[in-house]
Design an enzyme around this catalytic site. Structure first.
Site, short mmCIF file in Angstrom:
data_model
loop_
_atom_site.label_atom_id
_atom_site.label_comp_id
_atom_site.label_asym_id
_atom_site.label_seq_id
_atom_site.Cartn_x
_atom_site.Cartn_y
_atom_site.Cartn_z
N SER A 188 0.95 18.39 -0.33
CA SER A 188 2.24 17.81 0.03
C SER A 188 3.38 18.62 -0.55
CB SER A 188 2.32 16.36 -0.46
OG SER A 188 2.03 16.29 -1.83
N HIS A 237 -1.85 16.71 6.59
CA HIS A 237 -1.20 15.90 5.55
C HIS A 237 -1.26 14.40 5.88
CE1 HIS A 237 2.59 14.74 3.13
NE2 HIS A 237 1.52 14.73 2.37
N GLU A 288 0.46 14.66 9.44
CA GLU A 288 1.29 15.83 9.79
C GLU A 288 0.36 17.04 9.90
OE1 GLU A 288 5.68 15.13 7.77
OE2 GLU A 288 4.04 15.71 6.45
N ASN A 297 8.07 13.93 3.61
CA ASN A 297 8.45 14.02 2.20
C ASN A 297 9.85 14.59 2.01
OD1 ASN A 297 6.23 12.83 1.10
ND2 ASN A 297 5.09 14.72 0.85
N1 CAA Z 1 -5.84 0.66 0.55
C1 CAA Z 1 -6.37 0.12 1.66
N2 CAA Z 1 -5.75 -0.83 2.39
C2 CAA Z 1 -4.57 -1.27 1.93
C3 CAA Z 1 -3.97 -0.76 0.78
C4 CAA Z 1 -4.66 0.24 0.07
N3 CAA Z 1 -4.16 0.80 -1.03
N4 CAA Z 1 -2.79 -1.40 0.59
C5 CAA Z 1 -2.66 -2.27 1.60
N5 CAA Z 1 -3.72 -2.18 2.41
C6 CAA Z 1 -3.96 -2.96 3.63
C7 CAA Z 1 -4.19 -4.41 3.29
O1 CAA Z 1 -5.56 -4.64 2.97
C8 CAA Z 1 -3.77 -5.10 4.55
O2 CAA Z 1 -4.80 -5.00 5.51
P1 CAA Z 1 -5.11 -6.18 6.54
O3 CAA Z 1 -3.85 -6.33 7.35
O4 CAA Z 1 -6.26 -5.66 7.30
O5 CAA Z 1 -5.41 -7.38 5.70
C9 CAA Z 1 -2.61 -4.22 5.07
O6 CAA Z 1 -2.76 -2.96 4.43
C10 CAA Z 1 -1.28 -4.81 4.72
O7 CAA Z 1 -1.26 -4.97 3.30
P2 CAA Z 1 -0.58 -6.19 2.55
O8 CAA Z 1 -0.51 -7.37 3.48
O9 CAA Z 1 -1.25 -6.38 1.23
O10 CAA Z 1 0.85 -5.68 2.17
P3 CAA Z 1 1.96 -5.06 3.08
O11 CAA Z 1 2.05 -5.72 4.40
O12 CAA Z 1 3.15 -4.99 2.19
O13 CAA Z 1 1.45 -3.56 3.34
C11 CAA Z 1 1.58 -1.29 2.79
C12 CAA Z 1 1.19 -2.68 2.31
C13 CAA Z 1 0.71 -0.89 3.99
C14 CAA Z 1 1.33 -0.34 1.64
C15 CAA Z 1 3.08 -1.33 3.23
O14 CAA Z 1 3.84 -1.88 2.20
C16 CAA Z 1 3.63 0.02 3.59
O15 CAA Z 1 3.46 0.50 4.69
N6 CAA Z 1 4.34 0.65 2.64
C17 CAA Z 1 4.91 1.99 2.84
C18 CAA Z 1 3.87 3.04 2.61
C19 CAA Z 1 4.42 4.41 2.78
O16 CAA Z 1 5.59 4.63 3.05
N7 CAA Z 1 3.55 5.40 2.60
C20 CAA Z 1 3.92 6.80 2.68
C21 CAA Z 1 4.18 7.32 1.31
S1 CAA Z 1 4.61 9.03 1.30
C22 CAA Z 1 3.11 9.82 1.22
O17 CAA Z 1 2.07 9.25 1.12
C23 CAA Z 1 3.17 11.30 1.35
C24 CAA Z 1 2.87 12.08 0.18
O18 CAA Z 1 2.54 13.27 0.33
C25 CAA Z 1 3.03 11.57 -1.18
#
Ligand code: CAA
Length: 280
Positions: free
Chosen positions: A117, A138, A150, A188
């Site tokens: 990343s 990515h 990506e 990112n």
């Molecule tokens: N692993 C596996 N599944 C997960 C999880 C994890 N760590 N966290 C949440 N989930 C699943 C849950 O089990 C749930 O599944 P079901 O619908 O099947 O029950 C689903 O995701 C929704 O979770 P929650 O209801 O507990 O909570 P939520 O609705 O708030 O969703 C989230 C959690 C999916 C993390 C959501 O908050 C979200 O989309 N957040 C933003 C994430 C984001 O922006 N990611 C990109 C980051 S940048 C990056 O990754 C790039 C890099 O290079 C660093």
């Protein structure tokens, strides 16, 4: 490409391996120590246990998915892979060393895809010894949930490599979108300055962490606030990406907030260390 090597058992490697196995791929999950490997396999088992409990998968799917993953410590075992996805820490020397070793083990047409990343795909491609068969793939955290991959071509990446990797992403149930090999690619480059700005706001006392996050959730409809997101991604990773953006663009607007640096110096990396902007 049915047999996929996955290097690394951090959050990303584990997520990638789980999704590959759930979509019917044979996974060779590599880490250099038995302990790290065991940690990764346990994390996958626990992830599947949760899905089973929620009745998202059957007992048979659970068993079948685990049977699709074989943990390996010897890099020689990756000889059987059709493609290798690398998700080891963002340490250039570590990656270089691994590619050099694998280049001698894997057939010439085996694709090396990096989940980097913060490093240049073109430069990693050169170090891989097979720049035409090297590409950025990515994924996003949590890999089990996020749809995007990506696809980042280095200067020398062939069209065939790109198509094969795109097909693999689709076979994993993901949506591949192309991004040029510029620092931060698309996501990112946009999301990390937002997280950094939230940390500056926290440092200046504009609001407390919870309020900043609630503002962004309620005011912008983000699924989670930027500080909680930083904790999820890992504050060490956020810092490394911001430093890379600042270094590569030579632009001070990406300078990491000193509060972020302090948290990383304290070893508060977010949810993976049980402490970041929140405690877990
Ligand atoms: N692993 C596996 N599944 C997960 C999880 C994890 N760590 N966290 C949440 N989930 C699943 C849950 O089990 C749930 O599944 P079901 O619908 O099947 O029950 C689903 O995701 C929704 O979770 P929650 O209801 O507990 O909570 P939520 O609705 O708030 O969703 C989230 C959690 C999916 C993390 C959501 O908050 C979200 O989309 N957040 C933003 C994430 C984001 O922006 N990611 C990109 C980051 S940048 C990056 O990754 C790039 C890099 O290079 C660093």
């Amino acid at each position: 490409m049915k047999r996929v090597g996955v290097l690394g058992t951090g959050q990303m490697g584990v997520g990638i391996a789980q999704v590959l196995a759930q979509t019917g791929h044979e996974v060779l999950l590599w880490n250099r120590t038995e302990d790290s490997l065991e940690w990764g396999l346990t994390a996958i088992r626990q992830g599947l246990d949760r899905l089973l409990k929620k009745e998202r998968i059957s007992q048979l799917d659970h068993k079948d998915t685990l049977a699709h993953i074989r943990g390996v410590v010897a890099p020689e075992e990756l000889k059987a892979a059709d493609i290798v996805i690398e998700a080891v820490p963002e340490d250039l020397n570590l990656k270089k060393e691994l590619y050099a070793r694998l280049h001698l083990i894997c057939a010439d047409d085996v694709i090396f895809a990096s989940n980097t990343s913060s490093l240049s795909v073109t430069s990693l491609a050169r170090d891989s010894g097979r720049p035409e068969h090297f590409i950025g793939m990515h994924f996003f955290n949590p890999v089990q949930v996020m749809k995007l991959v990506e696809i980042v071509r280095g200067l020398a990446t062939s069209g065939e490599t790109t198509e094969r990797v795109r097909a693999l992403a689709l076979a994993m149930g993901k949506i591949p979108l192309d991004a040029k090999d510029y620092p931060g690619f698309v996501v990112n480059r946009i999301v990390m300055p937002m997280i950094n700005e939230a940390i500056f706001a926290l440092e200046q006392g504009v609001a407390d962490a919870k309020t900043i996050d609630e503002c962004m959730k309620l005011g912008c409809n983000h699924p989670m606030g930027p500080l909680a997101l930083a904790d999820l991604v890992g504050l060490d990773i956020v810092l490394a990406i911001l430093e890379s953006l600042q270094r590569e663009f030579g632009d001070p607007r990406y300078r990491p907030c000193s509060l972020l640096r302090k948290y990383v110096e304290a070893g508060w990396f977010g949810s993976k260390t049980s402490r970041g902007f929140y405690t877990y």
